[in-house]
Structures are given as structure tokens and as C-alpha cells.
Enzyme design. Sequence first.
Site, PDB file in Angstrom:
ATOM      1  N   GLY A 295       0.840  -1.187   0.000  1.00  0.00           N
ATOM      2  CA  GLY A 295       0.000   0.000   0.000  1.00  0.00           C
ATOM      3  C   GLY A 295       0.877   1.240   0.000  1.00  0.00           C
ATOM      4  O   GLY A 295       2.052   1.180   0.378  1.00  0.00           O
TER       5      GLY A 295
ATOM      6  N   GLN B 281       2.982   9.992   1.185  1.00  0.00           N
ATOM      7  CA  GLN B 281       4.283   9.344   1.387  1.00  0.00           C
ATOM      8  C   GLN B 281       5.270   9.652   0.263  1.00  0.00           C
ATOM      9  O   GLN B 281       6.469   9.420   0.406  1.00  0.00           O
ATOM     10  CB  GLN B 281       4.116   7.827   1.530  1.00  0.00           C
ATOM     11  CG  GLN B 281       3.415   7.420   2.827  1.00  0.00           C
ATOM     12  CD  GLN B 281       3.260   5.912   2.914  1.00  0.00           C
ATOM     13  OE1 GLN B 281       2.336   5.347   2.346  1.00  0.00           O
ATOM     14  NE2 GLN B 281       4.173   5.263   3.611  1.00  0.00           N
TER      15      GLN B 281
ATOM     16  N   CYS C 262       5.525   0.412   8.210  1.00  0.00           N
ATOM     17  CA  CYS C 262       5.196   1.477   7.271  1.00  0.00           C
ATOM     18  C   CYS C 262       6.438   1.772   6.426  1.00  0.00           C
ATOM     19  O   CYS C 262       7.542   1.836   6.961  1.00  0.00           O
ATOM     20  CB  CYS C 262       4.780   2.713   8.052  1.00  0.00           C
ATOM     21  SG  CYS C 262       4.303   4.112   7.031  1.00  0.00           S
ATOM     22  N   LEU C 263       6.234   1.941   5.139  1.00  0.00           N
ATOM     23  CA  LEU C 263       7.374   2.237   4.263  1.00  0.00           C
ATOM     24  C   LEU C 263       8.072   3.540   4.670  1.00  0.00           C
ATOM     25  O   LEU C 263       9.237   3.733   4.365  1.00  0.00           O
ATOM     26  CB  LEU C 263       6.913   2.344   2.804  1.00  0.00           C
ATOM     27  CG  LEU C 263       6.457   1.041   2.156  1.00  0.00           C
ATOM     28  CD1 LEU C 263       5.869   1.313   0.781  1.00  0.00           C
ATOM     29  CD2 LEU C 263       7.611   0.047   2.058  1.00  0.00           C
TER      30      LEU C 263
ATOM     31  N   HIS D   1      -4.883   1.427   7.341  1.00  0.00           N
ATOM     32  CA  HIS D   1      -3.548   2.038   7.434  1.00  0.00           C
ATOM     33  C   HIS D   1      -3.408   3.187   6.429  1.00  0.00           C
ATOM     34  O   HIS D   1      -2.932   4.275   6.777  1.00  0.00           O
ATOM     35  CB  HIS D   1      -2.480   0.965   7.185  1.00  0.00           C
ATOM     36  CG  HIS D   1      -1.062   1.454   7.268  1.00  0.00           C
ATOM     37  ND1 HIS D   1      -0.189   1.064   8.251  1.00  0.00           N
ATOM     38  CD2 HIS D   1      -0.366   2.309   6.473  1.00  0.00           C
ATOM     39  CE1 HIS D   1       0.986   1.653   8.059  1.00  0.00           C
ATOM     40  NE2 HIS D   1       0.913   2.414   6.983  1.00  0.00           N
ATOM     41  N   GLU D   2      -3.856   2.937   5.203  1.00  0.00           N
ATOM     42  CA  GLU D   2      -3.665   3.953   4.148  1.00  0.00           C
ATOM     43  C   GLU D   2      -4.592   5.150   4.324  1.00  0.00           C
ATOM     44  O   GLU D   2      -4.178   6.290   4.105  1.00  0.00           O
ATOM     45  CB  GLU D   2      -3.857   3.327   2.765  1.00  0.00           C
ATOM     46  CG  GLU D   2      -2.934   2.150   2.455  1.00  0.00           C
ATOM     47  CD  GLU D   2      -1.466   2.423   2.711  1.00  0.00           C
ATOM     48  OE1 GLU D   2      -1.028   3.577   2.581  1.00  0.00           O
ATOM     49  OE2 GLU D   2      -0.750   1.468   3.069  1.00  0.00           O
TER      50      GLU D   2
ATOM     51  N   HIS E  95      -3.256   7.534   6.821  1.00  0.00           N
ATOM     52  CA  HIS E  95      -2.206   8.434   6.319  1.00  0.00           C
ATOM     53  C   HIS E  95      -2.792   9.760   5.840  1.00  0.00           C
ATOM     54  O   HIS E  95      -2.152  10.804   5.963  1.00  0.00           O
ATOM     55  CB  HIS E  95      -1.463   7.781   5.138  1.00  0.00           C
ATOM     56  CG  HIS E  95      -0.259   6.975   5.537  1.00  0.00           C
ATOM     57  ND1 HIS E  95       0.818   7.516   6.209  1.00  0.00           N
ATOM     58  CD2 HIS E  95       0.065   5.667   5.321  1.00  0.00           C
ATOM     59  CE1 HIS E  95       1.735   6.572   6.405  1.00  0.00           C
ATOM     60  NE2 HIS E  95       1.308   5.441   5.882  1.00  0.00           N
TER      61      HIS E  95
HETATM   62 CO    CO Z   1       2.301   3.672   6.121  1.00  0.00          CO
END
Ligand code: CO
Length: 166
Positions: A46, A51, A91-92, A133-134, A137
Site C-alpha cells: 500500500g 508518502q 510502514c514504508l 492504514h492507508e 495516512h
Molecule cells: Co504507512
Amino acid sequence: MALRNIITGDDPILRKTSREVTKFDDRLHQLLDDMKETMDSVNGVGLAAVQVGALRRAIIINVDDENGHIELINPVVTERSEEIQCGQEGCLSFPGETRIVPRPMQATVEAFDRYGEPFTLTGEGLLARAICHETDHLEGQLFYDLAIEDPEEYGCDEIDEYVYVD
Ligand code: CO
């Protein structure tokens, strides 16, 4: 398409609220294409536009199911199951960090596709986790804000086997 840098660490942009998408134009499509390429380059499941530095309400998800890549524009989570799943989440934007995060077992989201067509998506398990999660953000909320120490307090007897990293 082009790779974009994934913003990591304590960059304040990750705490900002993303703005509604109003134009479903080439610029949005370029952003989505770049997000897909960027996410795939790191095997993510995702990615939210913020991000890669774009404060737009756009996310992509690919949990390796029959849906393939899902693009969600202006997504709103409309239903969350009472049943909770507890699993390791990362998380990336925070490489190498994982925490136990409770999420609904099932979540429904209303969104628009890249052409402005509305649709509804219901996900279970990993997909529900990805949706939550997304969309978090887009509000500047990060996974570790919701992390817990003791899953049993949340009625979770066990921790899911997979690790979610967006
Ligand atoms: Co994340």
C-alpha cells in the site's frame, strides 16, 4: 512513469491532512502511475500519496489478491467490523519498525476511481488492514499512534502471521 522518493522518518508532512482530489485529470493519473511504480519497486502492499510528498487524498493498495492494484481516490471508511484483528504492522515511511496494531477484521470503504467513478470496496483481514492504514495516512495518523502492548486486552488471542508493511 517515474519513481518518486518515499518520505521517511519524522518529516512533518506525514502529519498533515491530505486535500480532497477535485480534478481527475492527467496529473492525477501521473501521480497514481508513479505511486504504483514506487510501491512495486519496494514490494509494498500500500502507499498513500502523502508518502511521496503529494498531499492528495489518493491511496493505492495491492495485497496480492484478485483485485490486483486498487486505486482509491477520496476514500472514506464507512464501516468497521466490531471484530478486531491484531497483527504486526509497519510502514514504508518507517523502515524496519513494526508494532502490534489492532484493526477491524472487516472494513468497507467508499471511494472514486481515477476517472471519478464512485465504487465501494469491502476488505477482510489484510485488505481491511491496508484500507485502514492507508486512509489513516490521509489524516496524518501513523501506525504507531495506534500500537498496543497487550493484544489480549483487545480480545486478540493471537497475532496474525503476516506482517503488514505499506
Ligand atoms: Co504507512
